[in-house]
Design a protein around this motif. Structure first.
Motif, PDB file in Angstrom:
ATOM      1  N   GLN A 124      -3.382  14.207  -7.758  1.00  0.00           N
ATOM      2  CA  GLN A 124      -3.596  12.888  -7.144  1.00  0.00           C
ATOM      3  C   GLN A 124      -2.512  12.566  -6.113  1.00  0.00           C
ATOM      4  O   GLN A 124      -2.777  11.909  -5.116  1.00  0.00           O
ATOM      5  N   LEU A 125      -1.306  13.087  -6.343  1.00  0.00           N
ATOM      6  CA  LEU A 125      -0.249  12.869  -5.338  1.00  0.00           C
ATOM      7  C   LEU A 125      -0.641  13.489  -3.993  1.00  0.00           C
ATOM      8  O   LEU A 125      -0.372  12.928  -2.933  1.00  0.00           O
ATOM      9  N   THR A 184       4.203   3.686  -1.371  1.00  0.00           N
ATOM     10  CA  THR A 184       5.262   3.986  -2.338  1.00  0.00           C
ATOM     11  C   THR A 184       6.275   4.858  -1.613  1.00  0.00           C
ATOM     12  O   THR A 184       5.941   5.961  -1.157  1.00  0.00           O
ATOM     13  N   TYR A 228      -1.944  -1.460   8.421  1.00  0.00           N
ATOM     14  CA  TYR A 228      -2.316  -2.154   7.176  1.00  0.00           C
ATOM     15  C   TYR A 228      -2.716  -3.608   7.432  1.00  0.00           C
ATOM     16  O   TYR A 228      -3.593  -4.134   6.744  1.00  0.00           O
ATOM     17  N   ARG A 281      -4.403   7.214   3.081  1.00  0.00           N
ATOM     18  CA  ARG A 281      -3.493   8.137   3.755  1.00  0.00           C
ATOM     19  C   ARG A 281      -4.120   8.817   4.992  1.00  0.00           C
ATOM     20  O   ARG A 281      -3.499   8.866   6.059  1.00  0.00           O
ATOM     21  N   ASP A 282      -5.364   9.318   4.838  1.00  0.00           N
ATOM     22  CA  ASP A 282      -5.971  10.066   5.946  1.00  0.00           C
ATOM     23  C   ASP A 282      -6.208   9.176   7.168  1.00  0.00           C
ATOM     24  O   ASP A 282      -5.955   9.568   8.300  1.00  0.00           O
ATOM     25  N   GLU A 332       4.048   7.882  -0.275  1.00  0.00           N
ATOM     26  CA  GLU A 332       2.658   7.834  -0.736  1.00  0.00           C
ATOM     27  C   GLU A 332       2.013   6.632  -0.064  1.00  0.00           C
ATOM     28  O   GLU A 332       2.622   5.574   0.026  1.00  0.00           O
ATOM     29  N   ALA A 333       0.778   6.827   0.403  1.00  0.00           N
ATOM     30  CA  ALA A 333       0.110   5.774   1.164  1.00  0.00           C
ATOM     31  C   ALA A 333      -1.349   5.648   0.741  1.00  0.00           C
ATOM     32  O   ALA A 333      -2.061   6.653   0.656  1.00  0.00           O
ATOM     33  N   ALA A 334      -1.781   4.389   0.486  1.00  0.00           N
ATOM     34  CA  ALA A 334      -3.210   4.143   0.281  1.00  0.00           C
ATOM     35  C   ALA A 334      -3.908   4.372   1.621  1.00  0.00           C
ATOM     36  O   ALA A 334      -3.362   4.023   2.665  1.00  0.00           O
ATOM     37  N   GLU A 343      -3.402  13.624  -2.660  1.00  0.00           N
ATOM     38  CA  GLU A 343      -4.355  12.787  -1.929  1.00  0.00           C
ATOM     39  C   GLU A 343      -3.629  11.676  -1.176  1.00  0.00           C
ATOM     40  O   GLU A 343      -4.201  11.014  -0.321  1.00  0.00           O
ATOM     41  N   ARG A 344      -2.365  11.435  -1.557  1.00  0.00           N
ATOM     42  CA  ARG A 344      -1.668  10.236  -1.090  1.00  0.00           C
ATOM     43  C   ARG A 344      -0.424  10.500  -0.243  1.00  0.00           C
ATOM     44  O   ARG A 344       0.074   9.606   0.415  1.00  0.00           O
ATOM     45  N   GLU A 368       0.816  -1.223   0.000  1.00  0.00           N
ATOM     46  CA  GLU A 368       0.000   0.000   0.000  1.00  0.00           C
ATOM     47  C   GLU A 368       0.847   1.270   0.000  1.00  0.00           C
ATOM     48  O   GLU A 368       0.315   2.371  -0.105  1.00  0.00           O
TER      49      GLU A 368
END
Ligand SMILES: *Cc1c(COP(=O)(O)O)cnc(C)c1O
Length: 378
Positions: free
Chosen positions: A339-340, A274, A369, A299-300, A295-297, A342-343, A272
């Motif tokens: 989009q970055l 990067t 995770y 993220r929030d 970067e994280a799925a 957001e992540r 999840e």
């Protein structure tokens, strides 16, 4: 060592406490000498920094925002001139162009979160005068690609290297590539002082002469006012403090790279995430890890979870790229950057951290995770 219970994003008192005895001596020494403005401490610092980055000149400036602004003025940027910058930067980068009278034009970043040369090339118009790349997170962007574009179109380059003192591309230091480069000594920067501070780097005699006058009321060495100028000198007290911090700066960089390597080792198998490029992952790049920005799925949610574990994190620039601040009136569409934002999440990265602190952060991320996967499977 006791179990880690709290990892703040940045430990401001540590900037002083880590070195309290030495810093107090400096304060007493400077005070007793009455050496507050443009004294030898500032000149020593300038000479040492010039040697450190391998440049002809360094000038102490009140802060990096002013350094960028003065560099734009010294370059002659004014009304009608466009300057291209990467929207993933501090608003200060764009403000420097704005206050010189020019038009800042935001462009995209790419996978390593630094300026995208293709986006630069697409944004060039007959009014474009300069490229202002940000050497973000302590990484120097591919300057060969940018220089090729600058040469082809007759543009100048000025670097916002506020975050990148000591970072290198192909063995050459950030801040030394273009007409000028600007460094910040804000306390949370890799070389931080006890307040505001900055400098400008240049190899260009004419830029040096103008910048030296611009920072000091337009005055030449003989006191004659030769142009309109500002007051934007680096405090001599901060310079004296920075001379002390510079003595141990190589160790500070080595420590940041060590911490980045631990993050990389403990997080790189999480699908999840990067991660930013690891230290030594590319022979052209020497990164000093001003920040550890991944970067994280989800993220929030991840940020909320880490906060509940007393781990401080930050969204870059409070969560918005420069072109996303509606008050500034930008009309450019930058979907990759959008989009970055957001992540992206910044994890703690500073020399106050222990290995255990970083391990605790990584364990907490793994736990998040793992629990998320279980919840999704149920
Ligand atoms: C910190 C920073 C600045 C501004 O530096 P100051 O010394 O606080 O004015 C400008 N650009 C970038 C990319 C920064 O990180």
């Amino acid at each position: 060592m006791s179990a880690t219970s709290e990892v703040p994003f940045f430990n401001y008192p540590h900037v002083f406490n880590a070195d309290e005895e030495q810093l107090t001596k400096i304060f007493v020494d400077v005070g007793r000498r009455g050496a507050f403005i443009q004294q030898h401490d500032m000149e020593d610092l300038e000479a040492r920094l010039a040697e450190f980055v391998g440049a002809k000149y360094v000038l102490g400036i009140a802060n990096a925002t002013d350094a960028l602004h003065l560099a734009m003025r010294a370059l002659g940027i004014g009304p009608g001139d466009e300057v291209l910058f990467c929207s993933h930067t501090m608003v200060a980068t764009a403000a420097a162009v704005h206050f010189a009278g020019g038009t800042p034009v935001p462009v995209e970043c790419r996978a390593d979160h630094l300026i995208d040369p293709e986006s630069v090339e697409k944004a060039i118009t007959p009014r474009t005068k300069a490229i202002l790349p940000t050497q973000l997170n302590g990484r120097t962007t591919d300057m060969d690609a940018l220089q090729a574009i600058a040469d082809k179109h007759g543009l100048d380059i000025v670097e916002d290297s506020a975050q990148a003192l000591g970072s290198k591309f192909k063995g050459r230091s950030a801040g030394t590539f273009g007409k000028a480069g600007c460094i910040s000594f804000y306390p949370a920067k890799t070389l931080g002082c006890l307040g505001d501070g900055g400098c400008v780097i240049t190899n260009d005699d004419e830029m040096y002469r103008k910048l030296k006058q611009l920072r000091d009321h337009g005055r030449a060495d003989n006191g004659e006012v030769e142009m309109w100028g500002l007051n934007s000198r680096l405090d001599n007290l901060q310079a004296a403090i920075l001379n002390q911090k510079l003595d141990i700066y190589d160790e500070a960089i080595a420590r940041r790279r060590e911490l980045a390597a631990i993050y990389d080792q403990l997080l790189s198998d999480i699908p999840e995430l990067t991660l930013p490029p690891a230290p030594d992952s590319h022979p052209d790049h020497f990164d000093v890890f001003q920040n550890y920005e991944l970067e994280a799925a989800g993220r929030d949610e991840l940020q909320v979870h880490l906060n509940s574990q007393s781990i401080g994190t930050l969204l870059p620039w409070g969560g918005k790229a420069v072109h996303q601040f509606s008050a500034l009136g930008f009309t450019q569409k930058l979907p990759y950057t959008d989009q970055l934002f957001e992540r992206m999440l910044m994890l703690p990265m500073n020399t106050a951290l222990s290995n255990e602190d970083v391990e605790y952060v990584c364990q907490s991320i793994r736990k998040f995770y793992a629990e998320k996967q279980q919840a999704d499977a149920a």
